[in-house]
Structures are given as C-alpha cells and as structure tokens.
Scaffold this motif. Sequence first.
Motif, PDB file in Angstrom:
ATOM      1  N   LEU A  54       0.845  -1.192   0.000  1.00 39.40           N
ATOM      2  CA  LEU A  54       0.000   0.000   0.000  1.00 39.40           C
ATOM      3  C   LEU A  54       0.882   1.245   0.000  1.00 39.40           C
ATOM      4  CD1 LEU A  54      -2.736  -1.004   2.603  1.00 39.40           C
ATOM      5  CD2 LEU A  54      -2.855  -1.114   0.109  1.00 39.40           C
ATOM      6  N   VAL A  55       0.669   2.105  -0.942  1.00 36.27           N
ATOM      7  CA  VAL A  55       1.437   3.344  -1.059  1.00 36.27           C
ATOM      8  C   VAL A  55       0.479   4.523  -0.900  1.00 36.27           C
ATOM      9  CG1 VAL A  55       2.930   4.748  -2.519  1.00 36.27           C
ATOM     10  CG2 VAL A  55       3.087   2.246  -2.601  1.00 36.27           C
ATOM     11  N   GLU A  56       0.778   5.357   0.088  1.00 33.10           N
ATOM     12  CA  GLU A  56      -0.076   6.517   0.329  1.00 33.10           C
ATOM     13  C   GLU A  56       0.135   7.553  -0.769  1.00 33.10           C
ATOM     14  OE1 GLU A  56      -1.189   9.454   4.048  1.00 33.10           O
ATOM     15  OE2 GLU A  56       0.862   8.767   3.820  1.00 33.10           O
ATOM     16  N   ASN A  57      -0.936   8.029  -1.306  1.00 27.26           N
ATOM     17  CA  ASN A  57      -0.896   9.065  -2.339  1.00 27.26           C
ATOM     18  C   ASN A  57      -1.562  10.312  -1.768  1.00 27.26           C
ATOM     19  OD1 ASN A  57      -0.686  10.500  -4.678  1.00 27.26           O
ATOM     20  ND2 ASN A  57      -2.368   9.468  -5.720  1.00 27.26           N
ATOM     21  N   LEU A  58      -0.734  11.147  -1.123  1.00 26.85           N
ATOM     22  CA  LEU A  58      -1.273  12.344  -0.485  1.00 26.85           C
ATOM     23  C   LEU A  58      -1.795  13.327  -1.532  1.00 26.85           C
ATOM     24  CD1 LEU A  58       1.465  13.023   2.207  1.00 26.85           C
ATOM     25  CD2 LEU A  58      -0.832  12.122   2.583  1.00 26.85           C
ATOM     26  N   PRO A  59      -2.850  14.060  -1.188  1.00 29.05           N
ATOM     27  CA  PRO A  59      -3.322  15.095  -2.113  1.00 29.05           C
ATOM     28  C   PRO A  59      -2.257  16.171  -2.281  1.00 29.05           C
ATOM     29  CG  PRO A  59      -4.393  15.294   0.029  1.00 29.05           C
ATOM     30  CD  PRO A  59      -3.641  13.990   0.038  1.00 29.05           C
ATOM     31  N   SER A  60      -2.209  16.752  -3.438  1.00 32.02           N
ATOM     32  CA  SER A  60      -1.205  17.771  -3.734  1.00 32.02           C
ATOM     33  C   SER A  60      -1.454  19.037  -2.918  1.00 32.02           C
ATOM     34  CB  SER A  60      -1.234  18.122  -5.224  1.00 32.02           C
ATOM     35  OG  SER A  60      -0.940  16.984  -6.004  1.00 32.02           O
ATOM     36  N   SER A  61      -0.344  19.650  -2.467  1.00 31.69           N
ATOM     37  CA  SER A  61      -0.455  20.944  -1.801  1.00 31.69           C
ATOM     38  C   SER A  61      -0.746  22.014  -2.851  1.00 31.69           C
ATOM     39  CB  SER A  61       0.843  21.280  -1.073  1.00 31.69           C
ATOM     40  OG  SER A  61       1.106  20.324  -0.060  1.00 31.69           O
ATOM     41  N   VAL A  62      -1.726  22.858  -2.578  1.00 31.90           N
ATOM     42  CA  VAL A  62      -2.143  23.870  -3.549  1.00 31.90           C
ATOM     43  C   VAL A  62      -2.169  25.240  -2.870  1.00 31.90           C
ATOM     44  CG1 VAL A  62      -3.946  24.668  -5.104  1.00 31.90           C
ATOM     45  CG2 VAL A  62      -3.493  22.227  -4.870  1.00 31.90           C
ATOM     46  N   SER A 113       5.976  26.988  -1.100  1.00 29.57           N
ATOM     47  CA  SER A 113       5.918  26.076   0.045  1.00 29.57           C
ATOM     48  C   SER A 113       6.369  24.700  -0.423  1.00 29.57           C
ATOM     49  CB  SER A 113       4.495  26.001   0.619  1.00 29.57           C
ATOM     50  OG  SER A 113       4.481  25.232   1.806  1.00 29.57           O
ATOM     51  N   THR A 114       6.904  23.904   0.495  1.00 23.30           N
ATOM     52  CA  THR A 114       7.382  22.560   0.166  1.00 23.30           C
ATOM     53  C   THR A 114       6.259  21.727  -0.436  1.00 23.30           C
ATOM     54  OG1 THR A 114       8.960  22.661   1.984  1.00 23.30           O
ATOM     55  CG2 THR A 114       8.452  20.487   1.079  1.00 23.30           C
ATOM     56  N   GLY A 115       6.519  21.131  -1.590  1.00 26.72           N
ATOM     57  CA  GLY A 115       5.548  20.251  -2.218  1.00 26.72           C
ATOM     58  C   GLY A 115       4.469  20.951  -3.001  1.00 26.72           C
ATOM     59  N   ALA A 116       4.519  22.260  -3.105  1.00 20.52           N
ATOM     60  CA  ALA A 116       3.497  23.009  -3.842  1.00 20.52           C
ATOM     61  C   ALA A 116       4.154  23.810  -4.961  1.00 20.52           C
ATOM     62  CB  ALA A 116       2.739  23.941  -2.912  1.00 20.52           C
ATOM     63  N   VAL A 139       6.048  34.281   6.509  1.00 16.13           N
ATOM     64  CA  VAL A 139       5.449  32.950   6.377  1.00 16.13           C
ATOM     65  C   VAL A 139       4.004  33.024   6.849  1.00 16.13           C
ATOM     66  CG1 VAL A 139       5.516  30.544   7.103  1.00 16.13           C
ATOM     67  CG2 VAL A 139       7.654  31.779   6.685  1.00 16.13           C
ATOM     68  N   VAL A 140       3.112  32.488   6.034  1.00 17.11           N
ATOM     69  CA  VAL A 140       1.689  32.477   6.350  1.00 17.11           C
ATOM     70  C   VAL A 140       1.274  31.058   6.722  1.00 17.11           C
ATOM     71  CG1 VAL A 140      -0.638  32.917   5.487  1.00 17.11           C
ATOM     72  CG2 VAL A 140       1.261  34.364   4.756  1.00 17.11           C
ATOM     73  N   GLY A 141       0.708  30.862   7.911  1.00 17.51           N
ATOM     74  CA  GLY A 141       0.156  29.578   8.308  1.00 17.51           C
ATOM     75  C   GLY A 141       1.197  28.492   8.528  1.00 17.51           C
ATOM     76  N   SER A 142       0.708  27.252   8.560  1.00 19.37           N
ATOM     77  CA  SER A 142       1.565  26.090   8.780  1.00 19.37           C
ATOM     78  C   SER A 142       0.946  24.900   8.053  1.00 19.37           C
ATOM     79  CB  SER A 142       1.707  25.806  10.283  1.00 19.37           C
ATOM     80  OG  SER A 142       0.432  25.628  10.876  1.00 19.37           O
ATOM     81  N   ALA A 143       1.449  23.681   8.343  1.00 20.23           N
ATOM     82  CA  ALA A 143       0.969  22.489   7.643  1.00 20.23           C
ATOM     83  C   ALA A 143      -0.530  22.324   7.848  1.00 20.23           C
ATOM     84  CB  ALA A 143       1.719  21.265   8.149  1.00 20.23           C
ATOM     85  N   GLY A 144      -1.191  21.765   6.813  1.00 15.84           N
ATOM     86  CA  GLY A 144      -2.627  21.558   6.863  1.00 15.84           C
ATOM     87  C   GLY A 144      -3.334  22.524   5.941  1.00 15.84           C
ATOM     88  N   SER A 145      -4.525  22.914   6.347  1.00 13.26           N
ATOM     89  CA  SER A 145      -5.298  23.868   5.561  1.00 13.26           C
ATOM     90  C   SER A 145      -5.032  25.279   6.066  1.00 13.26           C
ATOM     91  CB  SER A 145      -6.795  23.548   5.669  1.00 13.26           C
ATOM     92  OG  SER A 145      -7.561  24.480   4.929  1.00 13.26           O
ATOM     93  N   ILE A 146      -4.710  26.185   5.160  1.00 15.21           N
ATOM     94  CA  ILE A 146      -4.441  27.577   5.519  1.00 15.21           C
ATOM     95  C   ILE A 146      -5.597  28.423   4.999  1.00 15.21           C
ATOM     96  CG2 ILE A 146      -2.880  29.529   5.235  1.00 15.21           C
ATOM     97  CD1 ILE A 146      -0.608  27.542   4.867  1.00 15.21           C
ATOM     98  N   PRO A 147      -6.384  29.015   5.896  1.00 15.52           N
ATOM     99  CA  PRO A 147      -7.524  29.826   5.441  1.00 15.52           C
ATOM    100  C   PRO A 147      -7.060  31.087   4.736  1.00 15.52           C
ATOM    101  CG  PRO A 147      -7.187  30.117   7.794  1.00 15.52           C
ATOM    102  CD  PRO A 147      -6.237  29.027   7.363  1.00 15.52           C
ATOM    103  N   SER A 148      -7.975  31.714   4.033  1.00 20.05           N
ATOM    104  CA  SER A 148      -7.659  32.945   3.311  1.00 20.05           C
ATOM    105  C   SER A 148      -7.114  33.992   4.286  1.00 20.05           C
ATOM    106  CB  SER A 148      -8.902  33.484   2.606  1.00 20.05           C
ATOM    107  OG  SER A 148      -8.609  34.665   1.897  1.00 20.05           O
ATOM    108  N   VAL A 207      -4.069  35.141   0.433  1.00 22.87           N
ATOM    109  CA  VAL A 207      -3.436  33.866   0.097  1.00 22.87           C
ATOM    110  C   VAL A 207      -4.063  32.774   0.961  1.00 22.87           C
ATOM    111  CG1 VAL A 207      -1.583  34.276   1.766  1.00 22.87           C
ATOM    112  CG2 VAL A 207      -1.236  32.636  -0.079  1.00 22.87           C
ATOM    113  N   SER A 208      -4.199  31.574   0.392  1.00 22.78           N
ATOM    114  CA  SER A 208      -4.706  30.422   1.134  1.00 22.78           C
ATOM    115  C   SER A 208      -4.008  29.171   0.618  1.00 22.78           C
ATOM    116  CB  SER A 208      -6.229  30.290   0.976  1.00 22.78           C
ATOM    117  OG  SER A 208      -6.576  30.120  -0.385  1.00 22.78           O
ATOM    118  N   GLY A 209      -4.150  28.071   1.347  1.00 23.92           N
ATOM    119  CA  GLY A 209      -3.508  26.824   0.935  1.00 23.92           C
ATOM    120  C   GLY A 209      -4.302  25.616   1.394  1.00 23.92           C
ATOM    121  N   THR A 210      -4.267  24.538   0.613  1.00 25.57           N
ATOM    122  CA  THR A 210      -4.916  23.276   0.972  1.00 25.57           C
ATOM    123  C   THR A 210      -3.890  22.154   0.949  1.00 25.57           C
ATOM    124  OG1 THR A 210      -5.562  22.897  -1.342  1.00 25.57           O
ATOM    125  CG2 THR A 210      -7.169  23.994   0.079  1.00 25.57           C
ATOM    126  N   SER A 211      -4.048  21.233   1.910  1.00 22.93           N
ATOM    127  CA  SER A 211      -3.163  20.065   2.016  1.00 22.93           C
ATOM    128  C   SER A 211      -1.698  20.480   2.077  1.00 22.93           C
ATOM    129  CB  SER A 211      -3.395  19.109   0.833  1.00 22.93           C
ATOM    130  OG  SER A 211      -4.733  18.709   0.755  1.00 22.93           O
TER     131      SER A 211
END
Length: 377
Positions: free
Chosen positions: A101-109, A199-202, A166-175, A134-138
């Motif tokens: 099983l290989v985890e396929n994380l959703p892309s950071s956007v 951001s890393t991965g985005a 730097v705005v926010g941290s890991a996870g969902s970043i609101p507007s 600015v906002s971010g998901t995953s």
Amino acid sequence: SVWDNLPSNVPPSIDYLWVEYRIDGGAWTKIISFNVDVVNNSGSLLQDTNGDDLGDGLKLSKIFQEVVANITGTGTTLELKFTASANGLVTEEFAIDNFRLVENLPSSVISSTGTLSALSTTYGTASSNTSFSVSGTSMTAGITVTAPTGFEVSLSAGSGFASSIVVGSAGSIPSTTVYVRMAATTILGNYSGNIVLSSTGASNVNVATILSTVNPKPLTVTGVTVNNKMYDGNTSATLAGTPTLSGGLIGSDVVNLNTAGASGTFINKNVGNNKSVTITGYSLTGAQASYYTLSQPTSLTANITEKDLTISGVTANNKIYDGTTTATLSGSTSLIGVIIGDVVSLSGTPTATFASPNAGTAIAVTVVGYSLTNTDA
C-alpha cells in the motif's frame, strides 16, 4: 499451465484471479482482475482492462510482476480480498508475493485572490499599503511570501513588514490578507515584479505588482538673508547668513550643499523697501545627492535705498558787505555719481545764503533749490 474458460466466451471465465477491497465494511470493489484469454484461447490469464471480465491486457507469466491499482475513498478500516478460481482439470498454479500500500497524499495547492494597486512614495518614507489574499490546501508547511526588490510584505497593515514572511503552517491555511508596500529604504526609481508564494511540495504562485514609483526626497535651504543696498542701477543682490540644508537626510547618506553658484536678484532695480529677491544657484553634491531634490530659498526681501549725487561746477560769488546773507552763484553745474545709462537731469531755482552777513573771507554759503528730474530721477 492451461487455464480454462468454460463455458466458452461467457464471462466470467471459470478460471480467474481477482483483487477486491472495501472500506469500513462496505461493498466489495474489484480493482484487479485476470481472466482467461478467450479471444486467442492461449490458455493464459490476461488482465481485464475494461471491466468485461475478459482477459485483454497484461499477461501473467512465471516471473513475478507488480500490478498497480488505485484505491479511492475515506474511512478507518481497509480490507483487501484475493480470490482465485481454478477448476483443476490440468495443472493450474499461481503465486502471490504481497500487497504493498502506497499513500498518495493530495497535492499541496497555494491560491491567491485580489489585484494589487500601483504605489508611490518619497525616498525615505514607506508607501501606503495595497493587499491581496493567500490560502492553501493540504499544505506540508506554511506559505512563504517573498516580495520583489523595493517592496515588503506583512500580515498587519501597520507593522511587521519584511522582505519575506510565512503564512500559516501544515494543513489547511484559510484565506489570509497580505499587505504590500514600498520600503522606506528603497531608492528612487520605478519598481515592479512578482511576489512569489512558495511552500514545500506546492507549485509556486506569482502575484504581480503594478509599476510603482519612489520619488526624490525634497530638501530646502534655510538660514539665508539678503543685504540691503544703495541703488546701483541693477538687480543684483548680495546674500548673507549661514545656508543650511533642511528636510533631513536618510540614514548615512552623504549629501552636501554647494553654495558656489548661489546668487540673488531683486524683482527690479528701483528704490524701495521689502523688495522681493529671487535666489538661484544652490545645488547638491555627494554620493546620494541624486536621491534628493533641492528647493531654493523663498520669501526673501531687502531694501534698495536712494543713491546720493553731487552737484559740481557751482561757485559762490564774493560781494561787498550789504548787511544781508544773500549770495549769488556762478559756474556751469553738473551731476556727479549718475549711473551710466540712467537719465537724470538737474533742475530748480537755487538759492544761496551766506552763513553770516558780516564781512569776512571764506564764509560758508548754503545752496538750496536744486532738484532732480527725468526718467531715473
């Protein structure tokens, strides 16, 4: 080995290998299926690629192969099921190694909204603000906001400005609102460029700035005065005082006041009090002189007083004592001290008076009654 398909061409075949999954006890979903090659009757198992339970894809061989399929859905418990069907009419063998099983994380956007406005300021003073969101998901980390040259950013409208934040941290970043301004330290010129959101991965997102301007800082000259003068037929004025730069230099800027070419000019050449004087010729020198503009001294005044003229060529005549102080004059009169180019004439009826009616020699004679006429009198 020969895998059978009975009845012929009727799916599913009697011999097959399946992999199914379900989440949290739900319905089983087939994701990998190998069926008999009913088209060519090759006696092999081929992967079913279109869900019709007929083998038409990858052929199983005696060499281990990894077959990949995607599992979609959400939940807490995942079950996998492997089903093999073989009627055993001939030797029908298979081997399975493991499930991986290989985890396929959703892309950071990273997303941004809003359009920036053009800014304008004076060297040494931060501009007003413009902003975007600015906002971010995953996200795997916060979003770094990096300003282009000449600009700075902050999460507060009135403080905390820097070249990057730097705005926010890991996870969902609101507007989140990001404020943008031109830095007080930005030298004069026109500036534009992209604010980079990363951001890393985005994938990076660019927010375009609008062409913005830093204008020179104005300086003035203070401490200058103008000397009064006697009428001399021209408008030149003599400057006095201690000229000093006023307005404030930024940081350690090297800027000096050059007084070598400074001069003053009366509004006209005529005699008068509190006459306006125009100052020109002060300039700036030094490494950062181009970052500033210089205003000449203003609202300066001075007086032009009348010029004294002398009458020459007049003599007083001797007389025999007559008991009066009356004197008579002779000679050819002329004016001494008239400015070249001025038109001044001597007129009037002069009256001469001895200082004493008594007989004597070298008695002083006072003359009155002469006056000046013509254009420049």
